[in-house]
Write an enzyme that holds these catalytic residues in place. Sequence first.
Site, PDB file in Angstrom:
ATOM      1  N   LEU A  72      -2.652 -12.692   5.653  1.00 14.91           N
ATOM      2  CA  LEU A  72      -1.217 -12.977   5.736  1.00 14.91           C
ATOM      3  C   LEU A  72      -0.351 -11.721   5.839  1.00 14.91           C
ATOM      4  O   LEU A  72       0.489 -11.612   6.738  1.00 14.91           O
ATOM      5  CB  LEU A  72      -0.813 -13.817   4.514  1.00 14.91           C
TER       6      LEU A  72
ATOM      7  N   THR B 190     -13.466 -14.294  -3.707  1.00 15.14           N
ATOM      8  CA  THR B 190     -14.178 -15.246  -2.858  1.00 15.14           C
ATOM      9  C   THR B 190     -15.404 -15.828  -3.586  1.00 15.14           C
ATOM     10  O   THR B 190     -15.858 -16.914  -3.239  1.00 15.14           O
ATOM     11  CB  THR B 190     -14.587 -14.571  -1.530  1.00 15.14           C
TER      12      THR B 190
ATOM     13  N   SER C 103     -15.109  -9.765  -4.982  1.00 11.32           N
ATOM     14  CA  SER C 103     -13.959 -10.483  -4.437  1.00 11.32           C
ATOM     15  C   SER C 103     -13.782 -11.815  -5.149  1.00 11.32           C
ATOM     16  O   SER C 103     -14.762 -12.433  -5.602  1.00 11.32           O
ATOM     17  CB  SER C 103     -14.219 -10.753  -2.952  1.00 11.32           C
TER      18      SER C 103
ATOM     19  N   TYR D 237     -19.742 -14.441   4.298  1.00 10.59           N
ATOM     20  CA  TYR D 237     -19.163 -13.238   3.679  1.00 10.59           C
ATOM     21  C   TYR D 237     -19.194 -13.371   2.156  1.00 10.59           C
ATOM     22  O   TYR D 237     -19.652 -12.476   1.437  1.00 10.59           O
ATOM     23  CB  TYR D 237     -17.721 -13.029   4.163  1.00 10.59           C
TER      24      TYR D 237
ATOM     25  N   GLY E   9     -11.830   3.200   4.494  1.00 10.47           N
ATOM     26  CA  GLY E   9     -11.195   1.895   4.707  1.00 10.47           C
ATOM     27  C   GLY E   9      -9.907   1.750   3.909  1.00 10.47           C
ATOM     28  O   GLY E   9      -9.458   2.682   3.221  1.00 10.47           O
ATOM     29  N   TYR E  10      -9.345   0.567   4.010  1.00  5.97           N
ATOM     30  CA  TYR E  10      -8.018   0.300   3.420  1.00  5.97           C
ATOM     31  C   TYR E  10      -7.986   0.576   1.908  1.00  5.97           C
ATOM     32  O   TYR E  10      -7.179   1.377   1.429  1.00  5.97           O
ATOM     33  CB  TYR E  10      -7.644  -1.157   3.732  1.00  5.97           C
TER      34      TYR E  10
ATOM     35  N   LYS F 195     -21.204 -11.233  -1.067  1.00  7.16           N
ATOM     36  CA  LYS F 195     -20.599 -10.666  -2.289  1.00  7.16           C
ATOM     37  C   LYS F 195     -21.325 -11.190  -3.527  1.00  7.16           C
ATOM     38  O   LYS F 195     -21.596 -10.445  -4.460  1.00  7.16           O
ATOM     39  CB  LYS F 195     -19.108 -11.020  -2.369  1.00  7.16           C
TER      40      LYS F 195
ATOM     41  N   ASN G 282      -5.915 -10.677  -3.833  1.00  5.98           N
ATOM     42  CA  ASN G 282      -5.463 -10.410  -2.453  1.00  5.98           C
ATOM     43  C   ASN G 282      -4.742  -9.060  -2.358  1.00  5.98           C
ATOM     44  O   ASN G 282      -3.534  -8.995  -2.598  1.00  5.98           O
ATOM     45  CB  ASN G 282      -4.550 -11.537  -1.983  1.00  5.98           C
TER      46      ASN G 282
ATOM     47  N   ASN H 133     -15.008  -0.081  10.597  1.00  4.97           N
ATOM     48  CA  ASN H 133     -13.716  -0.778  10.554  1.00  4.97           C
ATOM     49  C   ASN H 133     -12.611   0.164  10.077  1.00  4.97           C
ATOM     50  O   ASN H 133     -11.728  -0.238   9.321  1.00  4.97           O
ATOM     51  CB  ASN H 133     -13.820  -1.999   9.631  1.00  4.97           C
TER      52      ASN H 133
HETATM   53  P1  NAD Z   1     -12.141  -2.025   5.148  1.00  5.13           P
HETATM   54  O1  NAD Z   1     -12.883  -2.669   6.249  1.00  5.13           O
HETATM   55  O2  NAD Z   1     -10.810  -1.437   5.426  1.00  5.13           O
HETATM   56  O3  NAD Z   1     -13.058  -0.885   4.484  1.00  5.13           O
HETATM   57  C1  NAD Z   1     -14.448  -0.951   4.462  1.00  5.13           C
HETATM   58  C2  NAD Z   1     -14.972   0.387   4.947  1.00  5.13           C
HETATM   59  O4  NAD Z   1     -16.405   0.355   4.929  1.00  5.13           O
HETATM   60  C3  NAD Z   1     -14.539   0.716   6.372  1.00  5.13           C
HETATM   61  O5  NAD Z   1     -14.056   2.041   6.434  1.00  5.13           O
HETATM   62  C4  NAD Z   1     -15.839   0.559   7.176  1.00  5.13           C
HETATM   63  O6  NAD Z   1     -15.870   1.437   8.288  1.00  5.13           O
HETATM   64  C5  NAD Z   1     -16.875   0.910   6.122  1.00  5.13           C
HETATM   65  N1  NAD Z   1     -18.193   0.354   6.396  1.00  5.13           N
HETATM   66  C6  NAD Z   1     -18.526  -0.926   6.682  1.00  5.13           C
HETATM   67  N2  NAD Z   1     -19.846  -1.022   6.889  1.00  5.13           N
HETATM   68  C7  NAD Z   1     -20.357   0.208   6.720  1.00  5.13           C
HETATM   69  C8  NAD Z   1     -21.662   0.764   6.813  1.00  5.13           C
HETATM   70  N3  NAD Z   1     -22.717   0.003   7.144  1.00  5.13           N
HETATM   71  N4  NAD Z   1     -21.834   2.069   6.567  1.00  5.13           N
HETATM   72  C9  NAD Z   1     -20.787   2.848   6.250  1.00  5.13           C
HETATM   73  N5  NAD Z   1     -19.523   2.407   6.151  1.00  5.13           N
HETATM   74  C10 NAD Z   1     -19.316   1.097   6.394  1.00  5.13           C
HETATM   75  O7  NAD Z   1     -12.030  -3.087   3.969  1.00  5.13           O
HETATM   76  P2  NAD Z   1     -11.200  -3.018   2.612  1.00  5.13           P
HETATM   77  O8  NAD Z   1     -10.126  -4.025   2.698  1.00  5.13           O
HETATM   78  O9  NAD Z   1     -10.873  -1.627   2.269  1.00  5.13           O
HETATM   79  O10 NAD Z   1     -12.293  -3.600   1.622  1.00  5.13           O
HETATM   80  C11 NAD Z   1     -13.114  -2.750   0.850  1.00  5.13           C
HETATM   81  C12 NAD Z   1     -14.095  -3.608   0.085  1.00  5.13           C
HETATM   82  O11 NAD Z   1     -13.380  -4.537  -0.725  1.00  5.13           O
HETATM   83  C13 NAD Z   1     -15.036  -4.439   0.956  1.00  5.13           C
HETATM   84  O12 NAD Z   1     -16.287  -4.443   0.343  1.00  5.13           O
HETATM   85  C14 NAD Z   1     -14.422  -5.823   0.917  1.00  5.13           C
HETATM   86  O13 NAD Z   1     -15.390  -6.807   1.092  1.00  5.13           O
HETATM   87  C15 NAD Z   1     -13.838  -5.857  -0.490  1.00  5.13           C
HETATM   88  N6  NAD Z   1     -12.714  -6.787  -0.642  1.00  5.13           N
HETATM   89  C16 NAD Z   1     -11.638  -6.673   0.192  1.00  5.13           C
HETATM   90  C17 NAD Z   1     -10.583  -7.586   0.077  1.00  5.13           C
HETATM   91  C18 NAD Z   1      -9.411  -7.498   1.002  1.00  5.13           C
HETATM   92  O14 NAD Z   1      -8.719  -8.511   1.140  1.00  5.13           O
HETATM   93  N7  NAD Z   1      -9.108  -6.361   1.631  1.00  5.13           N
HETATM   94  C19 NAD Z   1     -10.621  -8.580  -0.916  1.00  5.13           C
HETATM   95  C20 NAD Z   1     -11.722  -8.639  -1.768  1.00  5.13           C
HETATM   96  C21 NAD Z   1     -12.771  -7.730  -1.617  1.00  5.13           C
HETATM   97  N1  UFG Z   2      -1.957 -17.626   5.840  1.00  8.81           N
HETATM   98  C1  UFG Z   2      -1.052 -18.157   6.737  1.00  8.81           C
HETATM   99  N2  UFG Z   2      -0.965 -17.601   7.972  1.00  8.81           N
HETATM  100  C2  UFG Z   2      -1.740 -16.554   8.368  1.00  8.81           C
HETATM  101  C3  UFG Z   2      -2.667 -16.016   7.439  1.00  8.81           C
HETATM  102  C4  UFG Z   2      -2.747 -16.594   6.194  1.00  8.81           C
HETATM  103  O1  UFG Z   2      -0.336 -19.101   6.418  1.00  8.81           O
HETATM  104  O2  UFG Z   2      -1.619 -16.108   9.523  1.00  8.81           O
HETATM  105  C5  UFG Z   2      -2.031 -18.187   4.483  1.00  8.81           C
HETATM  106  C6  UFG Z   2      -3.380 -18.774   4.111  1.00  8.81           C
HETATM  107  O3  UFG Z   2      -3.476 -20.108   4.495  1.00  8.81           O
HETATM  108  C7  UFG Z   2      -3.386 -18.571   2.598  1.00  8.81           C
HETATM  109  C8  UFG Z   2      -2.581 -17.287   2.393  1.00  8.81           C
HETATM  110  O4  UFG Z   2      -1.810 -17.131   3.577  1.00  8.81           O
HETATM  111  O5  UFG Z   2      -2.702 -19.607   1.970  1.00  8.81           O
HETATM  112  C9  UFG Z   2      -3.439 -16.053   2.208  1.00  8.81           C
HETATM  113  O6  UFG Z   2      -4.371 -15.958   3.271  1.00  8.81           O
HETATM  114  P1  UFG Z   2      -5.235 -14.633   3.523  1.00  8.81           P
HETATM  115  O7  UFG Z   2      -6.064 -14.879   4.728  1.00  8.81           O
HETATM  116  O8  UFG Z   2      -4.344 -13.450   3.515  1.00  8.81           O
HETATM  117  O9  UFG Z   2      -6.113 -14.525   2.212  1.00  8.81           O
HETATM  118  P2  UFG Z   2      -7.196 -15.534   1.623  1.00  8.81           P
HETATM  119  O10 UFG Z   2      -6.801 -15.782   0.205  1.00  8.81           O
HETATM  120  O11 UFG Z   2      -7.415 -16.694   2.478  1.00  8.81           O
HETATM  121  O12 UFG Z   2      -8.500 -14.642   1.728  1.00  8.81           O
HETATM  122  C10 UFG Z   2      -8.599 -13.412   1.029  1.00  8.81           C
HETATM  123  C11 UFG Z   2      -9.558 -12.469   1.755  1.00  8.81           C
HETATM  124  C12 UFG Z   2     -10.945 -13.044   1.749  1.00  8.81           C
HETATM  125  C13 UFG Z   2     -11.355 -13.386   0.356  1.00  8.81           C
HETATM  126  C14 UFG Z   2     -10.350 -14.298  -0.285  1.00  8.81           C
HETATM  127  C15 UFG Z   2     -10.660 -14.576  -1.714  1.00  8.81           C
HETATM  128  O13 UFG Z   2      -9.160 -12.269   3.072  1.00  8.81           O
HETATM  129  O14 UFG Z   2     -11.821 -12.050   2.231  1.00  8.81           O
HETATM  130  O15 UFG Z   2      -9.060 -13.658  -0.245  1.00  8.81           O
HETATM  131  O16 UFG Z   2     -10.675 -13.385  -2.402  1.00  8.81           O
HETATM  132  F1  UFG Z   2     -12.545 -14.006   0.413  1.00  8.81           F
END
Ligand code: NAD
Ligand code: UFG
Length: 352
Positions: free
Chosen positions: A199, A126, A124, A148, A10-11, A152, A178, A35
């Site tokens: 965003l 969150t 997170s 979600y 993943g990312y 967490k 973020n 994903n």
């Molecule tokens: P992502 O979706 O890009 O990566 C998650 C990976 O886990 C993917 O490759 C997906 O295929 C894999 N996966 C999901 N379910 C699975 C399963 N059952 N078995 C095996 N693989 C599985 O997401 P990301 O942005 O890289 O996030 C990674 C972690 O960080 C996640 O736990 C997410 O909740 C957490 N996180 C992400 C953000 C964000 O904004 N990106 C913020 C806070 C926390």
């Molecule tokens: N926003 C816009 N337009 C968009 C998308 C977002 O204006 O199309 C704004 C939102 O209102 C917010 C900011 O951009 O003010 C950031 O929004 P994101 O959706 O990028 O991020 P959030 O902070 O809402 O959520 C992220 C993760 C969640 C996590 C949360 C707290 O996506 O998974 O941070 O860690 F739960």
Amino acid sequence: MRILLCGGAGYIGCHTYTVLVERGHQVVIADNFANSSPQVLARLEQVTGKPVPFHPLDMRDRPGVDAFFARQTFDAVVHFAALKAVGESCERPLDYFENNISGTIYLLQAMRAAGVPRLVFSSSATVYGEPESVPVREDAPLRVTNPYGRTKLVMEELIGDVCRADPHFRAANLRYFNPVGAHASGLLGEDPSDTPSNLMPYICQVAVGRREKLRIFGGDYPTPDGTGVRDYIHVMDLARAHADALDYLVNEDRNLTVNLGTGRGISVMELVHAFAKASSREVPYEIVDRRPGDAAEVYADPALAQRLLGWRAELDVDAMCRDAWRWQSMNPYGYAAGRVEEDRVEEAVSLV
Ligand code: NAD
Ligand code: UFG
């Protein structure tokens, strides 16, 4: 160390892979591509110059998880594997509980049975819900606002219980704010499978011409320019924190819960302007109603991570935008567009 990255395709996982390999660790990726794309593995081979040790694994497959751990030895696991879309989690809460919580329980059981002593967990911001005040410290009240977020929080709690039950087991909860940006090579980045809900990927797709304009959710928040404020953190800074957290678990032999953010709040409008500057592209936008459930202002107090890990974010918002744009402009349609043949992916991987 020999380290397993669950969800490592993943990312955040793939960027962390590059940092851990650079630091000399042996790193194995397990993923079910729920994903992500196998193409990531070919890119990782390109970036690191080495075949990528990979095991196809679904964390919900308890016998599969057990069997894998029974025949492999790891010093630590970094657990990224989760579903992460807030909106989708409200529509399909049970899928989120099953994937994120059951998957984590099976992982912990297999780790315990195999004697794997360390876990780094992707938590997170969150878990703070809508914080009462900013910057948010780790001891702020925890209250989640969607399924979600609940997964967490439950996962943090169950990891805490496992640590209490076994004083030799070590775990780090990393509360990401973020994450944005991309690897400096332009070969790795964020590639949402659907319409981006976050965003930065939305801005990227507008700038590259895939979408007409950004909708800014709310222009009347009590913030300096009326738009929402968040703590955007470069994914490479975040990746480095995982390596530092692993070192901490080994060297300090203590458990850890830390925020990972820059400590600086950036508004939506500021990010749009910074991105336009970094990309020399227009980012057309309109201000629309607030998105339900969004807080006005969320940013971290990252002092604890700095004190305990010696870690701090180094890359600023211009670097975040520059690297996100390099990735998006080199890969306008993400990994799918620069697709390598399946046999090339097979060559890039060494199956574990
Ligand atoms: P992502 O979706 O890009 O990566 C998650 C990976 O886990 C993917 O490759 C997906 O295929 C894999 N996966 C999901 N379910 C699975 C399963 N059952 N078995 C095996 N693989 C599985 O997401 P990301 O942005 O890289 O996030 C990674 C972690 O960080 C996640 O736990 C997410 O909740 C957490 N996180 C992400 C953000 C964000 O904004 N990106 C913020 C806070 C926390
Ligand atoms: N926003 C816009 N337009 C968009 C998308 C977002 O204006 O199309 C704004 C939102 O209102 C917010 C900011 O951009 O003010 C950031 O929004 P994101 O959706 O990028 O991020 P959030 O902070 O809402 O959520 C992220 C993760 C969640 C996590 C949360 C707290 O996506 O998974 O941070 O860690 F739960």
